[in-house]
Scaffold this motif. Structure first.
Motif, short mmCIF file in Angstrom:
data_model
loop_
_atom_site.label_atom_id
_atom_site.label_comp_id
_atom_site.label_asym_id
_atom_site.label_seq_id
_atom_site.Cartn_x
_atom_site.Cartn_y
_atom_site.Cartn_z
N LYS A 266 2.21 -13.76 -9.06
CA LYS A 266 3.61 -13.99 -8.67
C LYS A 266 4.19 -12.79 -7.92
O LYS A 266 5.26 -12.89 -7.33
CB LYS A 266 4.46 -14.27 -9.92
CG LYS A 266 4.08 -15.54 -10.66
CD LYS A 266 4.88 -15.66 -11.95
CE LYS A 266 4.44 -16.84 -12.78
NZ LYS A 266 5.16 -16.91 -14.09
N ASN A 267 3.49 -11.66 -8.00
CA ASN A 267 3.95 -10.43 -7.35
C ASN A 267 2.82 -9.87 -6.48
O ASN A 267 2.24 -8.82 -6.79
CB ASN A 267 4.36 -9.39 -8.41
CG ASN A 267 5.54 -9.84 -9.24
OD1 ASN A 267 6.68 -9.64 -8.87
ND2 ASN A 267 5.26 -10.46 -10.38
N PRO A 268 2.47 -10.56 -5.41
CA PRO A 268 1.29 -10.20 -4.61
C PRO A 268 1.36 -8.82 -3.96
O PRO A 268 0.34 -8.27 -3.58
CB PRO A 268 1.24 -11.31 -3.56
CG PRO A 268 2.64 -11.84 -3.48
CD PRO A 268 3.16 -11.74 -4.87
N GLY A 269 2.54 -8.25 -3.86
CA GLY A 269 2.65 -6.93 -3.26
C GLY A 269 2.38 -5.79 -4.23
O GLY A 269 2.34 -4.62 -3.83
N LEU A 270 2.18 -6.14 -5.51
CA LEU A 270 1.97 -5.11 -6.54
C LEU A 270 0.53 -5.13 -7.04
O LEU A 270 -0.12 -6.17 -7.04
CB LEU A 270 2.94 -5.34 -7.70
CG LEU A 270 4.42 -5.23 -7.34
CD1 LEU A 270 5.29 -5.61 -8.53
CD2 LEU A 270 4.77 -3.82 -6.86
N LYS A 271 0.07 -3.97 -7.49
CA LYS A 271 -1.32 -3.82 -7.90
C LYS A 271 -1.40 -3.46 -9.38
O LYS A 271 -0.60 -2.68 -9.89
CB LYS A 271 -2.01 -2.75 -7.05
CG LYS A 271 -1.89 -3.05 -5.56
CD LYS A 271 -2.60 -2.06 -4.70
CE LYS A 271 -2.26 -2.29 -3.23
NZ LYS A 271 -2.53 -3.67 -2.78
N ALA B 91 -5.06 3.09 -3.02
CA ALA B 91 -4.98 1.64 -2.81
C ALA B 91 -3.53 1.20 -2.62
O ALA B 91 -3.24 0.31 -1.81
CB ALA B 91 -5.61 0.91 -3.99
N ILE B 92 -2.62 1.84 -3.35
CA ILE B 92 -1.19 1.54 -3.19
C ILE B 92 -0.70 1.99 -1.81
O ILE B 92 -0.06 1.23 -1.08
CB ILE B 92 -0.37 2.23 -4.29
CG1 ILE B 92 -0.70 1.62 -5.66
CG2 ILE B 92 1.13 2.12 -4.00
CD1 ILE B 92 -0.10 2.37 -6.84
N LEU B 93 -1.02 3.23 -1.46
CA LEU B 93 -0.53 3.80 -0.21
C LEU B 93 -1.07 3.06 1.02
O LEU B 93 -0.37 2.91 2.02
CB LEU B 93 -0.90 5.28 -0.13
CG LEU B 93 -0.20 6.20 -1.15
CD1 LEU B 93 -0.84 7.58 -1.13
CD2 LEU B 93 1.29 6.30 -0.85
N GLU B 94 -2.31 2.61 0.92
CA GLU B 94 -2.94 1.93 2.06
C GLU B 94 -2.87 0.42 1.94
O GLU B 94 -3.38 -0.29 2.81
CB GLU B 94 -4.39 2.38 2.19
CG GLU B 94 -4.54 3.88 2.49
CD GLU B 94 -5.98 4.32 2.65
OE1 GLU B 94 -6.90 3.54 2.27
OE2 GLU B 94 -6.20 5.44 3.15
N ASP B 95 -2.24 -0.06 0.88
CA ASP B 95 -2.11 -1.49 0.61
C ASP B 95 -3.47 -2.20 0.69
O ASP B 95 -3.64 -3.19 1.38
CB ASP B 95 -1.11 -2.15 1.58
CG ASP B 95 -0.71 -3.54 1.12
OD1 ASP B 95 -0.87 -3.83 -0.08
OD2 ASP B 95 -0.25 -4.34 1.96
N LYS B 96 -4.42 -1.66 -0.06
CA LYS B 96 -5.75 -2.24 -0.15
C LYS B 96 -5.99 -2.75 -1.56
O LYS B 96 -5.23 -2.46 -2.49
CB LYS B 96 -6.80 -1.19 0.23
CG LYS B 96 -6.74 -0.75 1.68
CD LYS B 96 -7.85 0.25 1.99
CE LYS B 96 -7.83 0.66 3.46
NZ LYS B 96 -8.88 1.66 3.77
N ALA B 97 -7.06 -3.50 -1.72
CA ALA B 97 -7.41 -4.02 -3.04
C ALA B 97 -7.69 -2.87 -4.01
O ALA B 97 -8.18 -1.81 -3.60
CB ALA B 97 -8.63 -4.92 -2.95
N VAL C 276 -11.04 -1.70 -8.90
CA VAL C 276 -11.59 -2.61 -9.91
C VAL C 276 -10.58 -3.74 -10.14
O VAL C 276 -9.44 -3.48 -10.52
CB VAL C 276 -11.86 -1.88 -11.25
CG1 VAL C 276 -12.51 -2.84 -12.24
CG2 VAL C 276 -12.73 -0.65 -11.03
N PRO C 277 -10.96 -4.99 -9.89
CA PRO C 277 -10.01 -6.10 -10.05
C PRO C 277 -9.72 -6.40 -11.51
O PRO C 277 -10.52 -6.07 -12.41
CB PRO C 277 -10.74 -7.27 -9.37
CG PRO C 277 -12.19 -6.95 -9.53
CD PRO C 277 -12.28 -5.45 -9.42
N LEU C 278 -8.61 -7.05 -11.77
CA LEU C 278 -8.22 -7.39 -13.13
C LEU C 278 -9.20 -8.39 -13.75
O LEU C 278 -9.33 -8.46 -14.98
CB LEU C 278 -6.80 -7.96 -13.14
CG LEU C 278 -6.09 -8.01 -14.50
CD1 LEU C 278 -6.03 -6.63 -15.15
CD2 LEU C 278 -4.69 -8.59 -14.34
N ASP C 279 -9.91 -9.14 -12.93
CA ASP C 279 -10.93 -10.06 -13.43
C ASP C 279 -11.93 -9.34 -14.31
O ASP C 279 -12.47 -9.91 -15.27
CB ASP C 279 -11.68 -10.71 -12.26
CG ASP C 279 -10.85 -11.73 -11.52
OD1 ASP C 279 -9.81 -12.16 -12.06
OD2 ASP C 279 -11.23 -12.11 -10.39
#
Length: 329
Positions: free
Chosen positions: A115-120, A293-299, A302-305
């Motif tokens: 629901k918040n795709p801009g946040l990591k 990852a935040i600064l460069e808006d990258k994945a 390690v994903p939450l999966d």
């Protein structure tokens, strides 16, 4: 150099002794604030590290619009609750492992992330960022030790304090949640897949009702991993990786020191090669990787999966012990 403005929710030992000092050394982090239910405790930490802001209560910190990301070292049962609140406050989240009490709970967190795709959001398994594990993964994936067949690992310490979070069932205590999760994580990561089934033998404390000794076997498509973890045994940690043509052994696998070089040994064709790594802090490397990852808006690295899958295995190990048999995943 641009830096992410961080807040810390809670004054846990790992935050004070490891993560905050590491973040203060980071290229991409600025620790701006800390919050605690005990403001006097938070104030001491602020003074110790020269942090700008101190809040009594976690929500007060989340209301601070200067803060871009939060690190959550709270007890396990509070991880998902405050991670969701942080997301709703517009903050990125680095949450201590395990990310929640069980896989289902973290699936709820994942729904909030969507629901918040801009946040990591990332679970803080710091070992993955240490050069010794990066090197081990490279050696395995390149076939340097042949085909990976089995991993043996253990992690233990002694804590019989009734007030310890480790011994509080309602807080998500127990050896599997606290330290067994490392053995599970390295096995899944190095094999590059999820186990097909698990077998476990677990001892639970008669009063605390948490697991104090757990032994497990994770069965993968072409190999297996065996481990034990304990919270009422003498301190130890070890990890060995065996392939068809060689093996890897670590000096200190999970929390190598940040003030001297770390070592591992590669054995191949009966020749032992010592590999030494430069002094580093895996918590700093983790903070840098997530902040970048935040600064460069990258994945996220390690994903939450991955957090969900690790908790799934922990749940299946408990189920295996209850049933007294192998459990498929």
């Amino acid at each position: 150099m641009e830096k992410v403005q961080w807040g810390v929710l809670g004054a846990a030992t790992i935050a004070v002794e490891q993560v905050i000092p590491a973040m203060l050394k980071s290229k991409y982090c600025n620790v701006l604030a800390i919050a605690s239910r005990n403001k006097a405790k938070a104030q001491k930490i602020v003074e110790k590290f020269g942090i700008s802001k101190c809040y009594e209560g976690y929500q007060e910190l989340l209301n601070d619009t200067e803060i871009e990301a939060v690190y959550i070292p709270l007890p396990n049962h509070l991880h998902v609750e405050w991670a969701i609140k942080a997301l709703r406050a517009g903050k990125h989240v680095l949450v201590e492992k395990p990310a929640g009490m069980n896989a289902k709970e973290v699936l709820g967190l994942q729904d909030e992330v969507q629901k918040n795709p801009g946040l990591k959001v990332m679970e803080a398994f710091m070992y993955k960022f240490h050069p010794q594990w990066v090197k081990a993964k490279e050696l395995i994936d390149s076939g340097e030790i042949g085909t990976l067949k089995t991993i043996q690992s253990s992690f233990s310490f002694f804590d019989d304090d009734a007030t310890s979070i480790t011994n509080r069932k309602s807080f998500g205590g127990g050896s599997l949640m606290d330290i067994g999760c490392y053995s599970i994580s390295i096995s899944r990561w190095l094999f590059g897949e999820e186990p097909k089934s698990v077998i476990a033998s677990i001892e639970y404390h008669p009063e605390y009702e948490v697991d104090i000794l757990a032994s497990g076997i994770l069965e993968f498509e072409h190999g297996n991993a065996t481990f034990f973890c304990a919270t009422q045994l003498d301190y130890t940690q070890q990890a060995q990786i065996f392939g068809t043509k060689g093996s890897i052994r670590f000096e200190i696998p999970f929390n190598p020191p940040n003030n001297r070089p770390s070592k591992m040994w590669l054995t191949k064709d009966e020749v032992i090669t010592e590999i030494e790594f430069e002094i580093c802090d895996q918590y700093t490397l983790q903070a840098d990787a997530f902040s970048l990852a935040i600064l460069e808006d990258k994945a996220t690295p390690v994903p939450l999966d991955d957090a969900i899958a690790n908790l799934m295995v922990i749940g299946k190990l408990h189920e295996s012990h209850r049933l007294g048999s192998r459990v498929t995943i």
